[in-house]
Design a protein around this motif. Structure first.
Motif, PDB file in Angstrom:
ATOM      1  N   PHE A  59       1.398  -1.131  -0.277  1.00 35.77           N
ATOM      2  CA  PHE A  59       0.150  -0.135   0.234  1.00 35.77           C
ATOM      3  C   PHE A  59       0.739   1.006   0.096  1.00 35.77           C
ATOM      4  O   PHE A  59       0.695   2.679  -0.668  1.00 35.77           O
ATOM      5  CB  PHE A  59      -1.284  -0.103   1.306  1.00 35.77           C
ATOM      6  CG  PHE A  59      -2.465  -0.956   0.970  1.00 35.77           C
ATOM      7  CD1 PHE A  59      -3.281  -0.441   0.002  1.00 35.77           C
ATOM      8  CD2 PHE A  59      -2.073  -1.727   1.607  1.00 35.77           C
ATOM      9  CE1 PHE A  59      -4.261  -1.653   0.043  1.00 35.77           C
ATOM     10  CE2 PHE A  59      -3.333  -2.891   1.746  1.00 35.77           C
ATOM     11  CZ  PHE A  59      -4.135  -2.452   1.176  1.00 35.77           C
ATOM     12  N   GLU A  60       1.825   1.269   0.859  1.00 33.21           N
ATOM     13  CA  GLU A  60       3.110   2.319   1.045  1.00 33.21           C
ATOM     14  C   GLU A  60       3.660   2.235   0.010  1.00 33.21           C
ATOM     15  O   GLU A  60       3.620   4.001  -0.845  1.00 33.21           O
ATOM     16  CB  GLU A  60       4.345   2.484   2.081  1.00 33.21           C
ATOM     17  CG  GLU A  60       3.182   2.901   2.919  1.00 33.21           C
ATOM     18  CD  GLU A  60       4.133   2.396   4.173  1.00 33.21           C
ATOM     19  OE1 GLU A  60       5.148   1.600   4.175  1.00 33.21           O
ATOM     20  OE2 GLU A  60       4.093   3.503   5.716  1.00 33.21           O
ATOM     21  N   ARG A  61       3.391   1.436  -1.146  1.00 35.26           N
ATOM     22  CA  ARG A  61       4.587   1.635  -2.544  1.00 35.26           C
ATOM     23  C   ARG A  61       3.381   2.261  -3.325  1.00 35.26           C
ATOM     24  O   ARG A  61       3.283   3.695  -4.766  1.00 35.26           O
ATOM     25  CB  ARG A  61       4.757   0.701  -2.920  1.00 35.26           C
ATOM     26  CG  ARG A  61       5.781   0.370  -3.407  1.00 35.26           C
ATOM     27  CD  ARG A  61       6.875  -0.985  -3.776  1.00 35.26           C
ATOM     28  NE  ARG A  61       5.917  -2.735  -4.179  1.00 35.26           N
ATOM     29  CZ  ARG A  61       5.532  -3.146  -2.998  1.00 35.26           C
ATOM     30  NH1 ARG A  61       6.110  -3.078  -2.014  1.00 35.26           N
ATOM     31  NH2 ARG A  61       4.646  -4.397  -3.067  1.00 35.26           N
ATOM     32  N   ARG A  62       1.961   2.127  -3.200  1.00 33.46           N
ATOM     33  CA  ARG A  62       1.214   2.038  -4.350  1.00 33.46           C
ATOM     34  C   ARG A  62       1.022   4.280  -3.862  1.00 33.46           C
ATOM     35  O   ARG A  62       0.569   5.304  -4.881  1.00 33.46           O
ATOM     36  CB  ARG A  62      -0.468   1.862  -4.272  1.00 33.46           C
ATOM     37  CG  ARG A  62      -1.650   2.795  -4.554  1.00 33.46           C
ATOM     38  CD  ARG A  62      -2.153   1.697  -4.541  1.00 33.46           C
ATOM     39  NE  ARG A  62      -3.602   2.249  -5.138  1.00 33.46           N
ATOM     40  CZ  ARG A  62      -4.795   1.957  -5.116  1.00 33.46           C
ATOM     41  NH1 ARG A  62      -5.053   0.701  -3.796  1.00 33.46           N
ATOM     42  NH2 ARG A  62      -5.485   2.313  -5.761  1.00 33.46           N
ATOM     43  N   MET A  63       0.763   4.209  -2.429  1.00 35.97           N
ATOM     44  CA  MET A  63       0.481   6.122  -1.723  1.00 35.97           C
ATOM     45  C   MET A  63       2.158   6.561  -2.670  1.00 35.97           C
ATOM     46  O   MET A  63       1.635   7.935  -3.372  1.00 35.97           O
ATOM     47  CB  MET A  63       0.509   5.753  -0.057  1.00 35.97           C
ATOM     48  CG  MET A  63      -0.257   5.522   0.445  1.00 35.97           C
ATOM     49  SD  MET A  63      -0.150   5.924   2.036  1.00 35.97           S
ATOM     50  CE  MET A  63       1.178   6.981   2.385  1.00 35.97           C
ATOM     51  N   ALA A  70      -1.211  15.803  -2.111  1.00 34.85           N
ATOM     52  CA  ALA A  70      -2.414  15.380  -2.723  1.00 34.85           C
ATOM     53  C   ALA A  70      -4.135  14.591  -1.434  1.00 34.85           C
ATOM     54  O   ALA A  70      -3.781  14.209  -0.805  1.00 34.85           O
ATOM     55  CB  ALA A  70      -2.359  14.425  -3.949  1.00 34.85           C
ATOM     56  N   LEU A  71      -4.873  14.548  -1.798  1.00 36.87           N
ATOM     57  CA  LEU A  71      -6.175  14.668  -1.198  1.00 36.87           C
ATOM     58  C   LEU A  71      -6.487  12.931  -1.215  1.00 36.87           C
ATOM     59  O   LEU A  71      -5.816  12.406  -0.354  1.00 36.87           O
ATOM     60  CB  LEU A  71      -6.729  15.498  -1.409  1.00 36.87           C
ATOM     61  CG  LEU A  71      -8.615  14.702  -0.203  1.00 36.87           C
ATOM     62  CD1 LEU A  71      -8.771  14.976   0.620  1.00 36.87           C
ATOM     63  CD2 LEU A  71      -9.593  14.328  -1.043  1.00 36.87           C
ATOM     64  N   GLU A  72      -5.485  12.323  -1.777  1.00 36.55           N
ATOM     65  CA  GLU A  72      -5.844  10.568  -2.258  1.00 36.55           C
ATOM     66  C   GLU A  72      -5.058  10.245  -1.735  1.00 36.55           C
ATOM     67  O   GLU A  72      -5.055   9.670  -0.833  1.00 36.55           O
ATOM     68  CB  GLU A  72      -5.899  10.402  -3.421  1.00 36.55           C
ATOM     69  CG  GLU A  72      -7.266  10.540  -4.747  1.00 36.55           C
ATOM     70  CD  GLU A  72      -7.334  12.032  -4.603  1.00 36.55           C
ATOM     71  OE1 GLU A  72      -5.902  12.823  -4.435  1.00 36.55           O
ATOM     72  OE2 GLU A  72      -8.015  12.367  -5.900  1.00 36.55           O
ATOM     73  N   ALA A  73      -3.381  11.115  -1.158  1.00 34.34           N
ATOM     74  CA  ALA A  73      -2.621  10.160  -0.126  1.00 34.34           C
ATOM     75  C   ALA A  73      -2.980  10.274   0.818  1.00 34.34           C
ATOM     76  O   ALA A  73      -1.952   9.462   1.622  1.00 34.34           O
ATOM     77  CB  ALA A  73      -0.887  10.850  -0.943  1.00 34.34           C
ATOM     78  N   ASN A  74      -3.482  11.919   1.170  1.00 40.26           N
ATOM     79  CA  ASN A  74      -3.631  11.963   2.400  1.00 40.26           C
ATOM     80  C   ASN A  74      -4.534  11.356   3.659  1.00 40.26           C
ATOM     81  O   ASN A  74      -4.745  10.349   4.176  1.00 40.26           O
ATOM     82  CB  ASN A  74      -3.927  12.934   2.349  1.00 40.26           C
ATOM     83  CG  ASN A  74      -3.122  13.892   3.245  1.00 40.26           C
ATOM     84  OD1 ASN A  74      -2.662  13.967   4.326  1.00 40.26           O
ATOM     85  ND2 ASN A  74      -2.674  15.075   2.429  1.00 40.26           N
ATOM     86  N   GLU A  75      -5.535  11.058   2.462  1.00 37.05           N
ATOM     87  CA  GLU A  75      -6.985   9.271   2.764  1.00 37.05           C
ATOM     88  C   GLU A  75      -6.118   8.362   2.680  1.00 37.05           C
ATOM     89  O   GLU A  75      -6.119   8.084   4.006  1.00 37.05           O
ATOM     90  CB  GLU A  75      -7.292   9.647   2.056  1.00 37.05           C
ATOM     91  CG  GLU A  75      -8.969  10.543   1.500  1.00 37.05           C
ATOM     92  CD  GLU A  75      -9.239  10.773   0.906  1.00 37.05           C
ATOM     93  OE1 GLU A  75     -11.060  11.920   0.421  1.00 37.05           O
ATOM     94  OE2 GLU A  75      -9.272  10.507  -0.290  1.00 37.05           O
ATOM     95  N   SER A  77      -3.341   7.703   3.836  1.00 35.26           N
ATOM     96  CA  SER A  77      -2.221   8.109   4.701  1.00 35.26           C
ATOM     97  C   SER A  77      -3.009   7.459   6.476  1.00 35.26           C
ATOM     98  O   SER A  77      -3.046   6.450   7.386  1.00 35.26           O
ATOM     99  CB  SER A  77      -1.346   8.711   5.039  1.00 35.26           C
ATOM    100  OG  SER A  77      -0.558   8.887   6.286  1.00 35.26           O
ATOM    101  N   LEU A  78      -4.425   8.913   6.162  1.00 37.43           N
ATOM    102  CA  LEU A  78      -5.520   8.536   7.392  1.00 37.43           C
ATOM    103  C   LEU A  78      -5.828   6.244   7.454  1.00 37.43           C
ATOM    104  O   LEU A  78      -5.936   6.154   8.871  1.00 37.43           O
ATOM    105  CB  LEU A  78      -6.545   8.448   6.724  1.00 37.43           C
ATOM    106  CG  LEU A  78      -7.315   9.263   7.867  1.00 37.43           C
ATOM    107  CD1 LEU A  78      -6.726  10.306   9.200  1.00 37.43           C
ATOM    108  CD2 LEU A  78      -8.740  10.049   7.261  1.00 37.43           C
ATOM    109  N   LEU A  79      -5.749   6.153   6.239  1.00 35.50           N
ATOM    110  CA  LEU A  79      -5.917   5.125   6.570  1.00 35.50           C
ATOM    111  C   LEU A  79      -5.572   3.884   7.043  1.00 35.50           C
ATOM    112  O   LEU A  79      -5.686   3.023   7.509  1.00 35.50           O
ATOM    113  CB  LEU A  79      -6.859   3.775   4.711  1.00 35.50           C
ATOM    114  CG  LEU A  79      -8.572   4.748   5.098  1.00 35.50           C
ATOM    115  CD1 LEU A  79      -9.046   4.604   3.531  1.00 35.50           C
ATOM    116  CD2 LEU A  79      -9.348   4.950   6.167  1.00 35.50           C
TER     117      LEU A  79
END
Length: 146
Positions: A59-63, A70-75, A77-79
């Motif tokens: 998942f971190e590679r995808r992030m 970006a909002l998507e990266a922040n979301e 990371s939150l999850l």
């Protein structure tokens, strides 16, 4: 093929709040050399995903491919980071059923272990059976055959 988490099994939680991980799942963990488990709240189902550190790495590679602001990266990371913990099995192969697990899944007295190929999940048994039945019906409606 060895090394995959397959099938499902339900085990009772003991008086000390621990549950025995099925032997077939412990065997896969052993084959893969996994000692520290990364536990993550599922993004869709009321289940906890459990795997080795490679589950978090994936998942971190995808992030990392996203703009970190970006909002998507922040979301994500939150999850991933806010909804994940590391755990270990005890010497007898038991996992503590913590509030982190209970609150998210609704698990009370039994845990359904569900294989998901490269990781496994913890479910409240009735919720798993209902989700599996719904998935089977959706696959049937789309016309997918075995």
């Amino acid at each position: 093929m060895a090394g995959r988490f397959l099938s499902n099994a339900t085990n009772r939680i003991d008086a000390k709040g621990r549950v025995s991980v099925p032997a077939v799942f412990r065997s896969v963990l052993s084959q893969q050399g996994i000692q520290e488990l990364y536990c993550l709240q599922d993004f869709i189902y009321p289940a906890i995903n459990i795997g080795g550190p490679d589950l978090l790495d994936r998942f971190e590679r995808r992030m990392a491919a996203e703009d970190p602001f970006a909002l998507e990266a922040n979301e994500m990371s939150l999850l991933l980071h806010g909804g994940g913990v590391y755990m270990r099995l005890d010497a007898e192969g038991r996992l503590p059923v913590t509030e982190f697990i209970r609150d998210f899944t609704g698990i009370s007295s039994e845990v359904c272990f569900v294989g998901r190929s490269d990781h496994f999940q913890l479910w409240q048994p009735q919720a798993f059976h209902e989700a599996q039945a719904k998935a089977r019906e959706m696959v049937r409606m789309r016309g997918v055959r075995q």
